[in-house]
Design an enzyme around this catalytic site. Sequence first.
Site, PDB file in Angstrom:
ATOM      1  N   GLU A  18       0.845  -1.194   0.000  1.00 41.20           N
ATOM      2  CA  GLU A  18       0.000   0.000   0.000  1.00 41.20           C
ATOM      3  C   GLU A  18       0.880   1.243   0.000  1.00 41.20           C
ATOM      4  OE1 GLU A  18      -3.450  -0.241   2.728  1.00 41.20           O
ATOM      5  OE2 GLU A  18      -2.854  -2.314   2.985  1.00 41.20           O
TER       6      GLU A  18
ATOM      7  N   HIS B 147      -8.809   9.249   3.145  1.00 43.07           N
ATOM      8  CA  HIS B 147      -8.406   8.164   2.247  1.00 43.07           C
ATOM      9  C   HIS B 147      -8.598   8.644   0.814  1.00 43.07           C
ATOM     10  CE1 HIS B 147      -7.944   4.300   0.343  1.00 43.07           C
ATOM     11  NE2 HIS B 147      -7.639   3.753   1.508  1.00 43.07           N
TER      12      HIS B 147
ATOM     13  N   ARG C  62      -0.512   8.408   1.975  1.00 46.62           N
ATOM     14  CA  ARG C  62      -1.915   8.774   1.819  1.00 46.62           C
ATOM     15  C   ARG C  62      -2.165  10.279   1.874  1.00 46.62           C
ATOM     16  NH1 ARG C  62      -5.315   4.732   5.388  1.00 46.62           N
ATOM     17  NH2 ARG C  62      -4.683   3.213   3.825  1.00 46.62           N
TER      18      ARG C  62
ATOM     19  N   HIS D 205     -11.272   9.305   6.843  1.00 44.82           N
ATOM     20  CA  HIS D 205     -11.048   7.865   7.016  1.00 44.82           C
ATOM     21  C   HIS D 205     -10.549   7.493   8.408  1.00 44.82           C
ATOM     22  CE1 HIS D 205     -10.014   3.805   5.735  1.00 44.82           C
ATOM     23  NE2 HIS D 205      -8.751   3.975   6.107  1.00 44.82           N
TER      24      HIS D 205
ATOM     25  N   ARG E  23      -0.814   8.452   9.336  1.00 41.50           N
ATOM     26  CA  ARG E  23      -0.632   7.016   9.577  1.00 41.50           C
ATOM     27  C   ARG E  23      -0.216   6.282   8.301  1.00 41.50           C
ATOM     28  NH1 ARG E  23      -4.338   2.474   9.030  1.00 41.50           N
ATOM     29  NH2 ARG E  23      -5.892   3.989   8.345  1.00 41.50           N
TER      30      ARG E  23
HETATM   31  P1  FAD Z   1     -13.546   0.171  16.007  1.00 40.31           P
HETATM   32  O1  FAD Z   1     -13.242  -1.039  15.239  1.00 40.31           O
HETATM   33  O2  FAD Z   1     -14.149   1.295  15.282  1.00 40.31           O
HETATM   34  O3  FAD Z   1     -14.500  -0.230  17.200  1.00 40.31           O
HETATM   35  C1  FAD Z   1     -15.065   0.761  18.026  1.00 40.31           C
HETATM   36  C2  FAD Z   1     -16.180   0.147  18.828  1.00 40.31           C
HETATM   37  O4  FAD Z   1     -16.614   1.063  19.820  1.00 40.31           O
HETATM   38  C3  FAD Z   1     -17.409  -0.193  18.006  1.00 40.31           C
HETATM   39  O5  FAD Z   1     -17.853  -1.456  18.403  1.00 40.31           O
HETATM   40  C4  FAD Z   1     -18.411   0.873  18.406  1.00 40.31           C
HETATM   41  O6  FAD Z   1     -19.748   0.467  18.292  1.00 40.31           O
HETATM   42  C5  FAD Z   1     -18.022   1.080  19.856  1.00 40.31           C
HETATM   43  N1  FAD Z   1     -18.447   2.377  20.407  1.00 40.31           N
HETATM   44  C6  FAD Z   1     -18.138   3.606  19.968  1.00 40.31           C
HETATM   45  N2  FAD Z   1     -18.718   4.541  20.736  1.00 40.31           N
HETATM   46  C7  FAD Z   1     -19.409   3.879  21.691  1.00 40.31           C
HETATM   47  C8  FAD Z   1     -20.248   4.277  22.764  1.00 40.31           C
HETATM   48  N3  FAD Z   1     -20.514   5.566  23.019  1.00 40.31           N
HETATM   49  N4  FAD Z   1     -20.796   3.322  23.523  1.00 40.31           N
HETATM   50  C9  FAD Z   1     -20.582   2.013  23.284  1.00 40.31           C
HETATM   51  N5  FAD Z   1     -19.821   1.581  22.276  1.00 40.31           N
HETATM   52  C10 FAD Z   1     -19.235   2.495  21.488  1.00 40.31           C
HETATM   53  N6  FAD Z   1      -6.694  -0.258   9.221  1.00 40.31           N
HETATM   54  C11 FAD Z   1      -5.703  -1.123   8.933  1.00 40.31           C
HETATM   55  O7  FAD Z   1      -4.746  -1.242   9.702  1.00 40.31           O
HETATM   56  N7  FAD Z   1      -5.779  -1.899   7.820  1.00 40.31           N
HETATM   57  C12 FAD Z   1      -6.816  -1.829   6.938  1.00 40.31           C
HETATM   58  O8  FAD Z   1      -6.855  -2.544   5.964  1.00 40.31           O
HETATM   59  C13 FAD Z   1      -7.846  -0.890   7.201  1.00 40.31           C
HETATM   60  N8  FAD Z   1      -8.900  -0.744   6.351  1.00 40.31           N
HETATM   61  C14 FAD Z   1      -9.922   0.095   6.686  1.00 40.31           C
HETATM   62  C15 FAD Z   1     -11.037   0.163   5.866  1.00 40.31           C
HETATM   63  C16 FAD Z   1     -12.134   0.925   6.234  1.00 40.31           C
HETATM   64  C17 FAD Z   1     -13.328   1.005   5.335  1.00 40.31           C
HETATM   65  C18 FAD Z   1     -12.099   1.640   7.460  1.00 40.31           C
HETATM   66  C19 FAD Z   1     -13.275   2.454   7.884  1.00 40.31           C
HETATM   67  C20 FAD Z   1     -10.981   1.596   8.262  1.00 40.31           C
HETATM   68  C21 FAD Z   1      -9.888   0.828   7.895  1.00 40.31           C
HETATM   69  N9  FAD Z   1      -8.756   0.749   8.700  1.00 40.31           N
HETATM   70  C22 FAD Z   1      -7.756  -0.126   8.393  1.00 40.31           C
HETATM   71  C23 FAD Z   1      -8.716   1.422   9.987  1.00 40.31           C
HETATM   72  C24 FAD Z   1      -9.042   0.395  11.070  1.00 40.31           C
HETATM   73  O9  FAD Z   1     -10.055  -0.458  10.586  1.00 40.31           O
HETATM   74  C25 FAD Z   1      -9.520   1.035  12.343  1.00 40.31           C
HETATM   75  O10 FAD Z   1      -8.695   2.100  12.700  1.00 40.31           O
HETATM   76  C26 FAD Z   1      -9.507   0.006  13.469  1.00 40.31           C
HETATM   77  O11 FAD Z   1     -10.242  -1.118  13.067  1.00 40.31           O
HETATM   78  C27 FAD Z   1     -10.077   0.612  14.719  1.00 40.31           C
HETATM   79  O12 FAD Z   1     -10.302  -0.404  15.644  1.00 40.31           O
HETATM   80  P2  FAD Z   1     -10.876  -0.009  17.088  1.00 40.31           P
HETATM   81  O13 FAD Z   1     -11.084  -1.287  17.796  1.00 40.31           O
HETATM   82  O14 FAD Z   1     -10.033   1.018  17.682  1.00 40.31           O
HETATM   83  O15 FAD Z   1     -12.269   0.713  16.758  1.00 40.31           O
HETATM   84  C1  SIN Z   2      -7.202   0.306   2.684  1.00 40.98           C
HETATM   85  O1  SIN Z   2      -7.385  -0.900   2.499  1.00 40.98           O
HETATM   86  O2  SIN Z   2      -6.965   1.107   1.777  1.00 40.98           O
HETATM   87  C2  SIN Z   2      -7.277   0.842   4.060  1.00 40.98           C
HETATM   88  C3  SIN Z   2      -6.022   0.570   4.751  1.00 40.98           C
HETATM   89  C4  SIN Z   2      -5.881   1.400   5.989  1.00 40.98           C
HETATM   90  O3  SIN Z   2      -6.690   2.274   6.272  1.00 40.98           O
HETATM   91  O4  SIN Z   2      -4.909   1.161   6.704  1.00 40.98           O
END
Ligand code: FAD
Ligand code: SIN
Length: 527
Positions: A116, A241, A288, A349, A384
Amino acid sequence: MITTDYLVIGSGVAGLTFAIKIAEHFPHKKVLIVTKGEKEESNTKYAQGGVAVVIDNCEDSFQKHIQDTLIAGDGLCDKSVVKMVVKEGPKRLQELVDWGANFDTNSNGNYDLGKEGGHSEYRVVHHKDITGYEITKTLLKRIHQLENITILSHHFVIDLITQHHVKVVQEKELTCYGAYVLNENDNTINTIQAKYTLLASGGIGKVYGHTTNPAIATGDGIAMAYRAKARIRDMEFIQFHPTALYNEEGASLFLISEAVRGFGAYLRNKQGDRFMFTYDERAELASRDIVSQSIDKELKIYGEPHVYLDCTHLDITEFKKHFPNIYQKCKDLQIDISKDWIPVVPASHYVCGGIEVDTYGRTSVNNLFSCGECSRTGLHGANRLASNSLLEALVYSHNIFNYLTSNSTVFYEVKIPEWIDSGTEVPNSDVLIQHNLEKLQSLMRNYVGIARSNNELKEAKTKLNSIYQEVEELYKISKVNTALCELRNMINVAHLIINQSLERKENKGGYFNIDNEHNNILVTSNN
Ligand code: FAD
Ligand code: SIN
């Protein structure tokens, strides 16, 4: 009143991984996960590209991954954090595999590694283009096997409980005692008292409206930590993104993974030019921030709503194998990627900043920990590196677990009052909330987007203040509900982004202010 040893807020990769580890280690202690939507719903679920980890020691090395992360972060990463996270990566990935996660392999049985933007080597471990779904499924399966974990879905955390709420306290330092949680199933507000609270509440994409993030990404954790007086940093570094699938309505936008550019796709403007060479010698695989800022410039030059991603020269059979979900989504929209260019646009993003934590995931509030996207660890600096987010969440949930299993805390008795909900149902409250939400999102897109200026930021501050006043009035008289709390949280987050943007006097990574153009970052290398 509900009591628990560990309260985990959020069911993404960060919260679930921590919950599994601590529950396995302390089978007699209670772990409670609360999450505001379905338990599967999170940013994690939609992750496409994968997890950046050094696997192939022939071509790749820790040093190269460290260097790529530092370059992407544009001089603002914490080097010791970068080293620690990169070196821990392989062990943390192996744990996921041990819990049952499947990552793609090639004909030699080795991981099929993707590439990437900003990566000098192939190092992104993935499960087709649905890596996040595979990780979520694996973690939830393990969670359900552990009897000391309870997971409550449709439970919205309203606020953290600190000295501010508790009357008689022994602790001198600011301490967290749990959280007030709205049970959306019966509309009651539960007081949850916890020895330790973990904020793993994810990102903020919805603050901008046009985002790759799902609707849950309203920055609740960052806002409640801010109200609890935890330190919040680097909020000016919002990552856009470059390639969200364009649609006229905007709102939640489907992502076309950066791995597609790693696979060889080209970015073109309407004239058909591969414009990225004008901005960076790495072209489509620049980091990015640079690609998004370049697209933003192109759109402004030509007055177009989107640019294109061209896959027509690629091996489509191989493409389908690697990116079945993206291929299908385009097909459903009558985009035949073997013939048609995909219309794409940058969209909000990821937030590089958040709740400041040390290497053990400790916030500035006692007994309050944070990891995942809502935290600010120092790994990402000003921008990032792609696929470093899942990695960061895995490493920090482990570090917090390590800390809590090797340190003890003295707990004092506290009397926590129940939540007093004196508000009423306000007529037309839904309309008022929606109206203010749209105002907020349009304000953030128009004044606090990829390219900012001092005047626009000041204007944004004034306009935000008037939205804030109106929403606070509504909040004071209303019965608590999720939509209103989320709006209030997004206003807090917008306030942090705007104020921290105004404080930054130099363009770095994802922060680009036209008034600082002497530091213009659109140069060949951002090293
Ligand atoms: P999240 O996975 O967002 O989980 C947060 C949780 O908190 C959720 O369950 C939500 O419901 C809960 N929550 C929030 N507020 C409250 C509240 N007030 N009360 C109760 N619950 C609450 N990163 C990579 O490293 N590689 C990738 O390939 C990649 N692809 C991506 C593609 C997309 C489309 C997106 C959107 C992001 C991508 N990212 C990627 C970024 C990465 O997915 C996220 O940064 C990471 O998954 C965040 O994980 P987390 O556990 O911190 O938060
Ligand atoms: C992507 O697959 O382009 C998202 C990867 C990332 O947010 O780290």
